[in-house]
Design a protein around this motif. Structure first.
Motif, mmCIF file in Angstrom:
data_model
loop_
_atom_site.group_PDB
_atom_site.id
_atom_site.type_symbol
_atom_site.label_atom_id
_atom_site.label_comp_id
_atom_site.label_asym_id
_atom_site.label_seq_id
_atom_site.Cartn_x
_atom_site.Cartn_y
_atom_site.Cartn_z
ATOM 1 N N SER A 69 0.805 -1.213 0.000
ATOM 2 C CA SER A 69 0.000 0.000 0.000
ATOM 3 C C SER A 69 0.839 1.264 0.000
ATOM 4 O O SER A 69 0.293 2.359 0.069
ATOM 5 N N ARG A 70 2.151 1.166 -0.042
ATOM 6 C CA ARG A 70 2.994 2.360 -0.027
ATOM 7 C C ARG A 70 2.917 3.074 -1.362
ATOM 8 O O ARG A 70 3.068 2.472 -2.414
ATOM 9 N N ARG A 71 2.696 4.356 -1.275
ATOM 10 C CA ARG A 71 2.530 5.150 -2.494
ATOM 11 C C ARG A 71 3.077 6.552 -2.263
ATOM 12 O O ARG A 71 2.847 7.146 -1.207
ATOM 13 N N VAL A 72 3.779 7.071 -3.254
ATOM 14 C CA VAL A 72 4.286 8.437 -3.208
ATOM 15 C C VAL A 72 3.520 9.264 -4.225
ATOM 16 O O VAL A 72 3.395 8.876 -5.392
ATOM 17 N N GLY A 73 3.004 10.394 -3.785
ATOM 18 C CA GLY A 73 2.343 11.325 -4.681
ATOM 19 C C GLY A 73 3.235 12.524 -4.935
ATOM 20 O O GLY A 73 3.736 13.130 -3.980
ATOM 21 N N VAL A 74 3.446 12.847 -6.190
ATOM 22 C CA VAL A 74 4.237 14.028 -6.549
ATOM 23 C C VAL A 74 3.436 14.999 -7.413
ATOM 24 O O VAL A 74 3.937 16.056 -7.791
ATOM 25 N N LEU A 75 2.191 14.674 -7.709
ATOM 26 C CA LEU A 75 1.344 15.553 -8.500
ATOM 27 C C LEU A 75 0.548 16.450 -7.563
ATOM 28 O O LEU A 75 -0.187 15.969 -6.704
ATOM 29 N N GLY A 76 0.721 17.752 -7.719
ATOM 30 C CA GLY A 76 0.061 18.701 -6.841
ATOM 31 C C GLY A 76 0.809 18.918 -5.535
ATOM 32 O O GLY A 76 0.389 19.721 -4.701
ATOM 33 N N THR A 123 2.680 11.032 0.937
ATOM 34 C CA THR A 123 2.843 9.590 1.004
ATOM 35 C C THR A 123 1.575 8.936 1.514
ATOM 36 O O THR A 123 0.769 9.545 2.213
ATOM 37 N N ARG A 124 1.406 7.692 1.134
ATOM 38 C CA ARG A 124 0.340 6.852 1.679
ATOM 39 C C ARG A 124 0.961 5.526 2.084
ATOM 40 O O ARG A 124 1.518 4.836 1.211
ATOM 41 N N PRO A 125 0.925 5.186 3.369
ATOM 42 C CA PRO A 125 0.343 5.935 4.492
ATOM 43 C C PRO A 125 1.129 7.208 4.788
ATOM 44 O O PRO A 125 2.301 7.310 4.418
ATOM 45 N N PRO A 126 0.503 8.178 5.434
ATOM 46 C CA PRO A 126 1.202 9.439 5.727
ATOM 47 C C PRO A 126 2.430 9.198 6.596
ATOM 48 O O PRO A 126 2.401 8.387 7.520
ATOM 49 N N GLU A 127 3.501 9.900 6.273
ATOM 50 C CA GLU A 127 4.745 9.804 7.028
ATOM 51 C C GLU A 127 5.258 11.207 7.349
ATOM 52 O O GLU A 127 5.081 12.129 6.554
ATOM 53 N N ARG A 128 5.906 11.341 8.501
ATOM 54 C CA ARG A 128 6.603 12.578 8.829
ATOM 55 C C ARG A 128 8.017 12.463 8.286
ATOM 56 O O ARG A 128 8.758 11.526 8.605
ATOM 57 N N LEU A 129 8.393 13.425 7.444
ATOM 58 C CA LEU A 129 9.670 13.352 6.743
ATOM 59 C C LEU A 129 10.534 14.553 7.088
ATOM 60 O O LEU A 129 10.039 15.681 7.185
ATOM 61 N N SER A 130 11.811 14.317 7.236
ATOM 62 C CA SER A 130 12.757 15.418 7.397
ATOM 63 C C SER A 130 12.942 16.122 6.062
ATOM 64 O O SER A 130 12.524 15.629 5.008
ATOM 65 N N GLY A 131 13.593 17.285 6.086
ATOM 66 C CA GLY A 131 13.835 18.001 4.836
ATOM 67 C C GLY A 131 14.645 17.195 3.849
ATOM 68 O O GLY A 131 14.301 17.092 2.662
ATOM 69 N N ALA A 132 15.728 16.592 4.324
ATOM 70 C CA ALA A 132 16.564 15.778 3.447
ATOM 71 C C ALA A 132 15.819 14.533 2.987
ATOM 72 O O ALA A 132 15.943 14.111 1.828
ATOM 73 N N GLY A 133 15.016 13.944 3.875
ATOM 74 C CA GLY A 133 14.238 12.774 3.501
ATOM 75 C C GLY A 133 13.210 13.082 2.429
ATOM 76 O O GLY A 133 12.991 12.286 1.511
ATOM 77 N N ARG A 134 12.565 14.230 2.543
ATOM 78 C CA ARG A 134 11.580 14.645 1.536
ATOM 79 C C ARG A 134 12.242 14.782 0.165
ATOM 80 O O ARG A 134 11.695 14.333 -0.844
#
Length: 228
Positions: free
Chosen positions: A7-14, A18-29
């Motif tokens: 179920s892991r998904r990355v959205g880059v449109l708009g 991420t799905r599921p939502p994740e808290r990301l650091s600046g470098a991680g993003r």
């Protein structure tokens, strides 16, 4: 959409998500976005030099290691000299939808929604600029194609929705205005067709000092005369 990544998904449109939502650091993003756009498999060294072009190779490598460590587990895997994204990405699906539309295949309303968003808006890093420009053009061409195909099939709600999305993305793009106006004329919505034409003609004259082309004018000329 099912995938080997569960179920892991990355959205880059708009925007990035991420799905599921994740808290990301600046470098991680930044690393996750890079892998989503350039991947799913990317070279570790090239990733570092693209993301941190102002740094030495050694420092860029160190930043990649830190970003990889800061990412939640299982999103990006290290594999020798490469990194591999372990998630599906909406960009790949949107590109496939755009290709289908440009091949005059039927595209549904949910698929058209994917073509209404640009790639990582607000991101201005050099590695993503060309990708943004390419996808922006690709999606607009596809929306125009959907408008034509759906209008020919009598699916006017889908046709006008796609045409409006293309015009909103590029208000001065005459081919987008033309397919929208054509769909409205074919639907029998002559007033709206004339209104859209007038709005475009006024904006074109104001911003570029130009007039609409003959093909577009010919679509609405009978209605403009009747109003006069």
């Amino acid at each position: 959409m099912t995938s080997s990544n569960g179920s892991r998904r990355v959205g880059v449109l708009g925007g990035l998500g991420t799905r599921p939502p994740e808290r990301l650091s600046g470098a991680g993003r930044r690393l996750l976005a890079y892998a989503a756009v350039k991947g799913p498999r990317v070279n570790r060294l090239l990733t570092g030099t693209d993301l941190w072009p102002e740094l030495t190779e050694a420092r860029a490598r160190a930043n990649v290691r830190r970003a990889l460590w800061q990412l939640p587990r299982r999103w990006v895997r290290a594999d020798g000299p490469d990194l591999e994204l372990a998630a599906s990405v909406d960009l790949g699906e949107a590109r496939r939808v755009a290709d289908q539309a440009l091949a005059d295949a039927e595209v549904g309303a949910e698929e058209v929604e994917m073509l209404k968003h640009d790639l990582l808006p607000g991101w201005y890093e050099s590695w993503v600029l060309d990708e943004q420009d390419q996808f922006h053009l690709h999606r607009i061409q596809a929306l125009e194609a959907v408008c034509r195909t759906a209008s020919a099939a009598g699916a006017y709600t889908l046709a006008t929705g796609a045409g409006l999305a293309a015009v909103c993305a590029e208000p001065l793009r005459e081919s987008a205005v033309t397919v929208l106006v054509q769909a409205l004329v074919t639907e029998g919505n002559r007033f709206e067709a004339a209104r859209r034409y007038r709005a475009y003609a006024q904006r074109l004259r104001h911003e570029l000092g130009a007039a609409p082309g003959d093909d577009l004018v010919a679509l609405v000329r009978p209605f403009l005369r009747r109003r006069a």
